[in-house]
Design a protein around this motif. Structure first.
Motif, PDB file in Angstrom:
ATOM      1  N   LEU A 196      11.197  61.422  92.145  1.00 33.40           N
ATOM      2  CA  LEU A 196      11.706  61.164  93.560  1.00 33.40           C
ATOM      3  C   LEU A 196      12.076  59.698  93.758  1.00 33.40           C
ATOM      4  O   LEU A 196      13.024  59.759  94.700  1.00 33.40           O
ATOM      5  CB  LEU A 196      10.283  61.381  94.513  1.00 33.40           C
ATOM      6  N   ILE A 197      11.560  58.572  93.023  1.00 37.39           N
ATOM      7  CA  ILE A 197      12.159  57.467  93.378  1.00 37.39           C
ATOM      8  C   ILE A 197      13.510  57.546  92.840  1.00 37.39           C
ATOM      9  O   ILE A 197      14.328  56.820  93.380  1.00 37.39           O
ATOM     10  CB  ILE A 197      11.027  56.430  92.628  1.00 37.39           C
ATOM     11  N   THR A 198      13.913  57.928  91.444  1.00 40.14           N
ATOM     12  CA  THR A 198      15.100  58.148  91.166  1.00 40.14           C
ATOM     13  C   THR A 198      15.977  58.632  92.046  1.00 40.14           C
ATOM     14  O   THR A 198      17.214  58.156  92.392  1.00 40.14           O
ATOM     15  CB  THR A 198      15.205  58.852  89.671  1.00 40.14           C
ATOM     16  N   GLU A 199      15.626  59.866  92.621  1.00 37.11           N
ATOM     17  CA  GLU A 199      16.513  60.499  93.726  1.00 37.11           C
ATOM     18  C   GLU A 199      16.910  59.587  94.925  1.00 37.11           C
ATOM     19  O   GLU A 199      18.016  59.508  95.386  1.00 37.11           O
ATOM     20  CB  GLU A 199      15.804  61.852  94.286  1.00 37.11           C
ATOM     21  N   PHE A 200      15.735  58.891  95.297  1.00 31.36           N
ATOM     22  CA  PHE A 200      15.998  58.040  96.377  1.00 31.36           C
ATOM     23  C   PHE A 200      16.855  56.999  96.061  1.00 31.36           C
ATOM     24  O   PHE A 200      17.892  56.714  96.801  1.00 31.36           O
ATOM     25  CB  PHE A 200      14.469  57.428  96.767  1.00 31.36           C
ATOM     26  N   LEU A 201      16.791  56.371  94.819  1.00 31.79           N
ATOM     27  CA  LEU A 201      17.744  55.399  94.529  1.00 31.79           C
ATOM     28  C   LEU A 201      19.132  55.837  94.339  1.00 31.79           C
ATOM     29  O   LEU A 201      20.174  55.242  94.802  1.00 31.79           O
ATOM     30  CB  LEU A 201      17.421  54.744  92.995  1.00 31.79           C
ATOM     31  N   ASN A 202      19.243  57.040  93.616  1.00 30.89           N
ATOM     32  CA  ASN A 202      20.683  57.669  93.580  1.00 30.89           C
ATOM     33  C   ASN A 202      21.347  57.952  94.971  1.00 30.89           C
ATOM     34  O   ASN A 202      22.534  57.770  95.166  1.00 30.89           O
ATOM     35  CB  ASN A 202      20.619  58.758  92.684  1.00 30.89           C
TER      36      ASN A 202
ATOM     37  N   GLU B 299      21.956  50.618  99.610  1.00 28.11           N
ATOM     38  CA  GLU B 299      21.122  50.144 100.495  1.00 28.11           C
ATOM     39  C   GLU B 299      19.826  49.288  99.805  1.00 28.11           C
ATOM     40  O   GLU B 299      19.462  49.606  98.797  1.00 28.11           O
ATOM     41  CB  GLU B 299      20.329  51.160 101.387  1.00 28.11           C
ATOM     42  N   ALA B 300      19.348  48.132 100.497  1.00 27.70           N
ATOM     43  CA  ALA B 300      18.061  47.722 100.235  1.00 27.70           C
ATOM     44  C   ALA B 300      16.996  48.107 100.713  1.00 27.70           C
ATOM     45  O   ALA B 300      17.182  48.747 101.920  1.00 27.70           O
ATOM     46  CB  ALA B 300      18.192  46.106 100.492  1.00 27.70           C
ATOM     47  N   PHE B 301      15.775  48.169 100.186  1.00 19.98           N
ATOM     48  CA  PHE B 301      14.788  48.825 100.749  1.00 19.98           C
ATOM     49  C   PHE B 301      13.330  48.180 100.520  1.00 19.98           C
ATOM     50  O   PHE B 301      13.482  47.259  99.439  1.00 19.98           O
ATOM     51  CB  PHE B 301      14.727  50.377 100.164  1.00 19.98           C
ATOM     52  N   THR B 302      12.547  48.387 101.167  1.00 22.02           N
ATOM     53  CA  THR B 302      11.158  47.769 100.877  1.00 22.02           C
ATOM     54  C   THR B 302      10.234  48.906 100.392  1.00 22.02           C
ATOM     55  O   THR B 302      10.649  50.337 100.437  1.00 22.02           O
ATOM     56  CB  THR B 302      10.478  47.375 102.104  1.00 22.02           C
ATOM     57  N   VAL B 303       9.186  48.408  99.716  1.00 28.63           N
ATOM     58  CA  VAL B 303       8.251  49.499  99.317  1.00 28.63           C
ATOM     59  C   VAL B 303       7.864  50.355 100.442  1.00 28.63           C
ATOM     60  O   VAL B 303       7.295  51.547 100.352  1.00 28.63           O
ATOM     61  CB  VAL B 303       7.120  48.754  98.848  1.00 28.63           C
TER      62      VAL B 303
ATOM     63  N   TYR C 238      12.767  47.266  87.277  1.00 29.27           N
ATOM     64  CA  TYR C 238      13.236  45.729  87.230  1.00 29.27           C
ATOM     65  C   TYR C 238      13.233  45.239  85.819  1.00 29.27           C
ATOM     66  O   TYR C 238      14.129  44.715  85.464  1.00 29.27           O
ATOM     67  CB  TYR C 238      12.277  44.913  88.192  1.00 29.27           C
ATOM     68  N   GLU C 239      12.091  45.654  85.313  1.00 33.10           N
ATOM     69  CA  GLU C 239      12.139  44.998  83.863  1.00 33.10           C
ATOM     70  C   GLU C 239      13.315  45.716  83.042  1.00 33.10           C
ATOM     71  O   GLU C 239      14.071  44.883  82.026  1.00 33.10           O
ATOM     72  CB  GLU C 239      10.785  45.408  82.883  1.00 33.10           C
ATOM     73  N   ASP C 240      13.955  46.832  83.336  1.00 28.82           N
ATOM     74  CA  ASP C 240      14.981  47.437  82.773  1.00 28.82           C
ATOM     75  C   ASP C 240      16.318  47.350  83.158  1.00 28.82           C
ATOM     76  O   ASP C 240      17.397  47.839  83.086  1.00 28.82           O
ATOM     77  CB  ASP C 240      14.695  49.077  82.752  1.00 28.82           C
ATOM     78  N   ASN C 241      16.329  46.089  84.093  1.00 31.71           N
ATOM     79  CA  ASN C 241      17.499  45.762  84.727  1.00 31.71           C
ATOM     80  C   ASN C 241      18.174  46.819  85.741  1.00 31.71           C
ATOM     81  O   ASN C 241      19.308  46.839  85.754  1.00 31.71           O
ATOM     82  CB  ASN C 241      18.467  45.171  83.882  1.00 31.71           C
ATOM     83  N   CYS C 242      17.441  47.612  86.324  1.00 29.58           N
ATOM     84  CA  CYS C 242      17.914  48.660  87.072  1.00 29.58           C
ATOM     85  C   CYS C 242      17.716  48.110  88.736  1.00 29.58           C
ATOM     86  O   CYS C 242      18.213  48.994  89.596  1.00 29.58           O
ATOM     87  CB  CYS C 242      17.235  50.044  86.868  1.00 29.58           C
ATOM     88  N   LEU C 243      16.845  47.244  88.902  1.00 29.59           N
ATOM     89  CA  LEU C 243      16.636  46.885  90.136  1.00 29.59           C
ATOM     90  C   LEU C 243      16.831  45.474  90.357  1.00 29.59           C
ATOM     91  O   LEU C 243      16.518  44.518  89.342  1.00 29.59           O
ATOM     92  CB  LEU C 243      15.240  47.151  90.526  1.00 29.59           C
TER      93      LEU C 243
ATOM     94  N   TYR D 275       8.524  41.855  98.718  1.00 31.67           N
ATOM     95  CA  TYR D 275      10.181  41.985  98.288  1.00 31.67           C
ATOM     96  C   TYR D 275      10.873  43.075  98.862  1.00 31.67           C
ATOM     97  O   TYR D 275      10.517  43.986  99.538  1.00 31.67           O
ATOM     98  CB  TYR D 275      10.056  42.366  96.867  1.00 31.67           C
ATOM     99  N   THR D 276      12.227  42.897  98.877  1.00 32.16           N
ATOM    100  CA  THR D 276      13.265  43.635  99.104  1.00 32.16           C
ATOM    101  C   THR D 276      14.035  44.346  97.764  1.00 32.16           C
ATOM    102  O   THR D 276      14.135  43.407  96.968  1.00 32.16           O
ATOM    103  CB  THR D 276      14.234  43.244 100.215  1.00 32.16           C
ATOM    104  N   TYR D 277      13.956  45.493  97.438  1.00 33.10           N
ATOM    105  CA  TYR D 277      14.726  45.750  96.416  1.00 33.10           C
ATOM    106  C   TYR D 277      16.097  46.199  96.625  1.00 33.10           C
ATOM    107  O   TYR D 277      16.409  46.788  97.687  1.00 33.10           O
ATOM    108  CB  TYR D 277      13.690  46.994  95.965  1.00 33.10           C
ATOM    109  N   LYS D 278      16.983  46.328  95.649  1.00 33.39           N
ATOM    110  CA  LYS D 278      18.032  46.899  95.443  1.00 33.39           C
ATOM    111  C   LYS D 278      18.308  47.532  94.186  1.00 33.39           C
ATOM    112  O   LYS D 278      18.199  46.840  93.056  1.00 33.39           O
ATOM    113  CB  LYS D 278      19.138  45.668  95.570  1.00 33.39           C
ATOM    114  N   TYR D 279      18.763  48.812  94.404  1.00 30.97           N
ATOM    115  CA  TYR D 279      19.141  49.491  93.076  1.00 30.97           C
ATOM    116  C   TYR D 279      20.481  49.073  92.502  1.00 30.97           C
ATOM    117  O   TYR D 279      21.462  48.671  93.165  1.00 30.97           O
ATOM    118  CB  TYR D 279      19.364  50.864  93.339  1.00 30.97           C
ATOM    119  N   VAL D 280      20.545  48.799  91.081  1.00 29.95           N
ATOM    120  CA  VAL D 280      21.835  48.261  90.389  1.00 29.95           C
ATOM    121  C   VAL D 280      22.119  49.205  89.308  1.00 29.95           C
ATOM    122  O   VAL D 280      21.407  49.314  88.381  1.00 29.95           O
ATOM    123  CB  VAL D 280      21.529  47.143  89.729  1.00 29.95           C
TER     124      VAL D 280
END
Length: 138
Positions: free
Chosen positions: A10-16, A21-25, A52-57, A68-73
């Motif tokens: 679900l998190i992967t689906e949300f990011l894709n 868009e930046a997002f919060t928890v 984040y460790e995998d450089n995806c965020l 924090y605010t997160y951004k998918y990369v």
């Protein structure tokens, strides 16, 4: 070997579905709840930390330094190579990927011996849309 869970999917689906868009928890938790996930907050943070460790965020500490605010990369992105602007009004993240910002980063290094980590470098201010809304209120 990593295993897949409903929450990770679900998190992967949300990011894709929200790649720019930046997002919060909190926003992510609402999305998960709407999709019948009962993931606890610790699990969500653990998954985000791994991404984040995998450089995806990229994660940006808010001005109040409380969350924090997160951004998918996406993997093909140059997001780790430039700084960002964050609107204090609406929270929008703007890519600062221009020649002037590159010159600024280079200047800081050459003249001050300081390397800016662009992956989470953010300048705070007010975007044009929020400035217009503020003027309309007056």
């Amino acid at each position: 070997m990593a295993y897949k869970t409903i929450t990770k999917e679900l998190i992967t689906e949300f990011l894709n579905s929200n790649p720019d868009e930046a997002f919060t928890v909190d926003e992510l938790k609402i999305y998960l709840e709407k999709h019948n996930s009962n993931a606890n907050i610790t699990t969500i943070y653990r998954i985000l930390d791994k991404l984040y460790e995998d450089n995806c965020l990229i994660k940006f500490l808010d001005e109040d330094k409380k969350r924090y605010t997160y951004k998918y990369v996406p993997r093909e992105s140059d997001c780790f190579k430039h700084m960002h602007l964050k609107c204090s009004g609406c929270g929008r993240i703007i890519h600062l990927d221009c020649e002037h910002s590159k010159q600024f980063v280079e200047h800081i290094y050459m003249e001050h011996g300081f390397t800016i980590k662009c992956d989470n470098a953010v300048l705070y201010g007010i975007c044009e849309e929020c400035k217009k809304k503020e003027k309309e209120k007056l």
